[in-house]
Write a protein that holds these residues in place. Structure first.
Motif, PDB file in Angstrom:
ATOM      1  N   ASP A   8      48.327 112.634  43.389  1.00 14.18           N
ATOM      2  CA  ASP A   8      49.629 112.462  44.029  1.00 14.18           C
ATOM      3  C   ASP A   8      50.414 113.772  44.095  1.00 14.18           C
ATOM      4  OD1 ASP A   8      49.220 109.704  44.318  1.00 14.18           O
ATOM      5  OD2 ASP A   8      50.040 109.295  42.328  1.00 14.18           O
ATOM      6  N   ASN A   9      49.800 114.868  43.696  1.00 12.32           N
ATOM      7  CA  ASN A   9      50.477 116.159  43.645  1.00 12.32           C
ATOM      8  C   ASN A   9      50.145 116.957  44.906  1.00 12.32           C
ATOM      9  OD1 ASN A   9      50.569 119.117  43.073  1.00 12.32           O
ATOM     10  ND2 ASN A   9      51.493 118.380  41.176  1.00 12.32           N
ATOM     11  N   ILE A  10      51.149 117.261  45.694  1.00 13.05           N
ATOM     12  CA  ILE A  10      50.909 117.914  46.980  1.00 13.05           C
ATOM     13  C   ILE A  10      50.265 119.290  46.824  1.00 13.05           C
ATOM     14  CG2 ILE A  10      53.216 118.919  47.211  1.00 13.05           C
ATOM     15  CD1 ILE A  10      52.905 118.076  50.241  1.00 13.05           C
ATOM     16  N   VAL A  11      50.672 120.046  45.824  1.00  9.95           N
ATOM     17  CA  VAL A  11      50.088 121.380  45.624  1.00  9.95           C
ATOM     18  C   VAL A  11      48.607 121.250  45.298  1.00  9.95           C
ATOM     19  CG1 VAL A  11      50.154 123.474  44.212  1.00  9.95           C
ATOM     20  CG2 VAL A  11      52.289 122.393  44.946  1.00  9.95           C
ATOM     21  N   TYR A  12      48.267 120.317  44.416  1.00 11.58           N
ATOM     22  CA  TYR A  12      46.866 120.090  44.081  1.00 11.58           C
ATOM     23  C   TYR A  12      46.082 119.635  45.321  1.00 11.58           C
ATOM     24  CZ  TYR A  12      42.624 117.987  42.344  1.00 11.58           C
ATOM     25  OH  TYR A  12      41.309 117.664  42.155  1.00 11.58           O
ATOM     26  N   LEU A  13      46.645 118.724  46.095  1.00 17.82           N
ATOM     27  CA  LEU A  13      45.939 118.212  47.282  1.00 17.82           C
ATOM     28  C   LEU A  13      45.706 119.297  48.324  1.00 17.82           C
ATOM     29  CD1 LEU A  13      47.685 114.747  47.615  1.00 17.82           C
ATOM     30  CD2 LEU A  13      45.320 115.190  46.916  1.00 17.82           C
ATOM     31  N   ILE A  14      46.689 120.159  48.523  1.00 17.24           N
ATOM     32  CA  ILE A  14      46.522 121.270  49.473  1.00 17.24           C
ATOM     33  C   ILE A  14      45.423 122.197  48.978  1.00 17.24           C
ATOM     34  CG2 ILE A  14      47.618 123.350  50.398  1.00 17.24           C
ATOM     35  CD1 ILE A  14      50.281 121.698  50.388  1.00 17.24           C
ATOM     36  N   ALA A 132      52.060 117.866  59.859  1.00 10.66           N
ATOM     37  CA  ALA A 132      51.485 118.548  58.692  1.00 10.66           C
ATOM     38  C   ALA A 132      51.586 120.065  58.852  1.00 10.66           C
ATOM     39  CB  ALA A 132      50.032 118.125  58.481  1.00 10.66           C
ATOM     40  N   ILE A 133      51.297 120.553  60.044  1.00 10.88           N
ATOM     41  CA  ILE A 133      51.389 121.994  60.299  1.00 10.88           C
ATOM     42  C   ILE A 133      52.822 122.470  60.087  1.00 10.88           C
ATOM     43  CG2 ILE A 133      51.276 123.763  62.120  1.00 10.88           C
ATOM     44  CD1 ILE A 133      48.767 122.220  63.163  1.00 10.88           C
ATOM     45  N   SER A 134      53.764 121.759  60.654  1.00  6.48           N
ATOM     46  CA  SER A 134      55.181 122.122  60.500  1.00  6.48           C
ATOM     47  C   SER A 134      55.587 122.112  59.034  1.00  6.48           C
ATOM     48  CB  SER A 134      56.045 121.159  61.309  1.00  6.48           C
ATOM     49  OG  SER A 134      57.408 121.439  61.119  1.00  6.48           O
ATOM     50  N   PHE A 135      55.186 121.090  58.323  1.00 11.31           N
ATOM     51  CA  PHE A 135      55.497 120.956  56.909  1.00 11.31           C
ATOM     52  C   PHE A 135      54.912 122.121  56.105  1.00 11.31           C
ATOM     53  CE2 PHE A 135      54.096 119.193  52.762  1.00 11.31           C
ATOM     54  CZ  PHE A 135      55.342 118.992  52.189  1.00 11.31           C
ATOM     55  N   LEU A 136      53.647 122.426  56.323  1.00  8.39           N
ATOM     56  CA  LEU A 136      52.996 123.509  55.584  1.00  8.39           C
ATOM     57  C   LEU A 136      53.594 124.871  55.936  1.00  8.39           C
ATOM     58  CD1 LEU A 136      49.330 122.217  55.695  1.00  8.39           C
ATOM     59  CD2 LEU A 136      50.845 122.304  53.698  1.00  8.39           C
ATOM     60  N   ARG A 138      56.710 125.399  56.683  1.00 11.97           N
ATOM     61  CA  ARG A 138      57.979 125.461  55.938  1.00 11.97           C
ATOM     62  C   ARG A 138      57.730 125.757  54.460  1.00 11.97           C
ATOM     63  NH1 ARG A 138      59.335 120.448  58.357  1.00 11.97           N
ATOM     64  NH2 ARG A 138      59.596 119.584  56.272  1.00 11.97           N
ATOM     65  N   LEU A 139      56.736 125.097  53.882  1.00 11.16           N
ATOM     66  CA  LEU A 139      56.419 125.367  52.474  1.00 11.16           C
ATOM     67  C   LEU A 139      56.029 126.831  52.260  1.00 11.16           C
ATOM     68  CD1 LEU A 139      54.293 122.286  51.306  1.00 11.16           C
ATOM     69  CD2 LEU A 139      56.665 122.819  50.729  1.00 11.16           C
ATOM     70  N   ASN A 140      55.175 127.352  53.135  1.00 12.89           N
ATOM     71  CA  ASN A 140      54.753 128.743  53.024  1.00 12.89           C
ATOM     72  C   ASN A 140      55.927 129.708  53.184  1.00 12.89           C
ATOM     73  OD1 ASN A 140      52.004 128.555  52.377  1.00 12.89           O
ATOM     74  ND2 ASN A 140      51.467 128.162  54.492  1.00 12.89           N
ATOM     75  N   ALA A 141      56.802 129.424  54.137  1.00 12.43           N
ATOM     76  CA  ALA A 141      57.974 130.276  54.346  1.00 12.43           C
ATOM     77  C   ALA A 141      58.858 130.286  53.093  1.00 12.43           C
ATOM     78  CB  ALA A 141      58.762 129.806  55.570  1.00 12.43           C
ATOM     79  N   THR A 142      59.047 129.122  52.488  1.00 14.06           N
ATOM     80  CA  THR A 142      59.847 129.030  51.273  1.00 14.06           C
ATOM     81  C   THR A 142      59.211 129.837  50.152  1.00 14.06           C
ATOM     82  OG1 THR A 142      60.683 126.859  51.889  1.00 14.06           O
ATOM     83  CG2 THR A 142      60.801 127.451  49.547  1.00 14.06           C
ATOM     84  N   LEU A 143      57.919 129.692  49.971  1.00 16.42           N
ATOM     85  CA  LEU A 143      57.237 130.416  48.886  1.00 16.42           C
ATOM     86  C   LEU A 143      57.230 131.923  49.109  1.00 16.42           C
ATOM     87  CD1 LEU A 143      54.285 127.993  48.127  1.00 16.42           C
ATOM     88  CD2 LEU A 143      56.274 128.483  46.687  1.00 16.42           C
ATOM     89  N   ARG A 144      57.157 132.358  50.355  1.00 16.74           N
ATOM     90  CA  ARG A 144      57.220 133.806  50.631  1.00 16.74           C
ATOM     91  C   ARG A 144      58.569 134.376  50.204  1.00 16.74           C
ATOM     92  NH1 ARG A 144      54.437 132.247  55.577  1.00 16.74           N
ATOM     93  NH2 ARG A 144      52.267 132.847  55.333  1.00 16.74           N
ATOM     94  N   GLN A 145      59.632 133.593  50.339  1.00 23.71           N
ATOM     95  CA  GLN A 145      60.969 134.053  49.938  1.00 23.71           C
ATOM     96  C   GLN A 145      61.123 134.067  48.431  1.00 23.71           C
ATOM     97  OE1 GLN A 145      63.737 131.491  51.948  1.00 23.71           O
ATOM     98  NE2 GLN A 145      63.302 132.371  53.961  1.00 23.71           N
ATOM     99  N   ILE A 146      60.422 133.206  47.742  1.00 26.40           N
ATOM    100  CA  ILE A 146      60.521 133.124  46.284  1.00 26.40           C
ATOM    101  C   ILE A 146      59.876 134.318  45.615  1.00 26.40           C
ATOM    102  CG2 ILE A 146      59.754 131.805  44.249  1.00 26.40           C
ATOM    103  CD1 ILE A 146      60.142 129.261  45.940  1.00 26.40           C
ATOM    104  N   ARG A 147      58.770 134.783  46.173  1.00 27.71           N
ATOM    105  CA  ARG A 147      58.038 135.906  45.554  1.00 27.71           C
ATOM    106  C   ARG A 147      58.982 137.015  45.326  1.00 27.71           C
ATOM    107  NH1 ARG A 147      52.852 137.224  48.967  1.00 27.71           N
ATOM    108  NH2 ARG A 147      53.108 135.451  50.221  1.00 27.71           N
TER     109      ARG A 147
END
Length: 147
Positions: A8-14, A132-136, A138-147
């Motif tokens: 049920d963990n999205i990070v693990y599933l990706i 799914a593409i749009s969602f991923l 957005r997730l990638n964009a968020t993580l790039r800002q966190i680094r």
């Protein structure tokens, strides 16, 4: 957020999907006698889109460290799939080009990858894929800002 198991963990599933797709793609390349890895395929795809970029740009675009890209390029050069030349502006930089053999192999690998992609997405609607593409993205964009 409630505790969930890995299924049920999205990070693990990706991560799991990526791992399984990469393994399946490597096996498909091997069955078709294509002498490349999925990681090398990413370089060939990038060069097919924009031939004649430098190693640093390849590393940046594929989000891989320079040492890994250099090692992969060395293997691709030895196989005659890419060639390099010195950058006319920056003599330290190497510009990378697909060879005729590399372009043909890249085209063959695209067919294999596309077939696997279609199999993997069987039963998934176009709308679900777009979401799914749009969602991923957005997730990638968020993580790039966190680094």
């Amino acid at each position: 957020m409630a505790d969930r198991n890995l299924d049920d963990n999205i990070v693990y599933l990706i991560s799991s999907f990526s791992h399984h797709f990469t393994r399946a793609l490597a096996a498909a390349f091997q069955r078709s006698a294509l002498p490349i890895t999925p990681e090398q395929f990413a370089i060939l795809m990038l060069l097919a889109q924009e031939d004649g970029i430098n190693q640093q740009e390849i590393s940046r675009r594929l989000e891989r460290d320079k040492t890994t890209v250099t090692r992969m390029l060395t293997n691709l050069i030895e196989q005659g799939l890419v060639r390099t030349r010195k950058d006319a502006v920056d003599g330290r930089a190497r510009i990378v080009h697909l060879t005729v053999t590399g372009r043909k192999l890249q085209e063959d690998a695209v067919s294999i990858s596309a077939s696997l992609y279609i199999q993997a997405l069987e039963g998934v609607s176009g709308r679900e894929i777009d979401q799914a593409i749009s969602f991923l993205q957005r997730l990638n964009a968020t993580l790039r800002q966190i680094r």
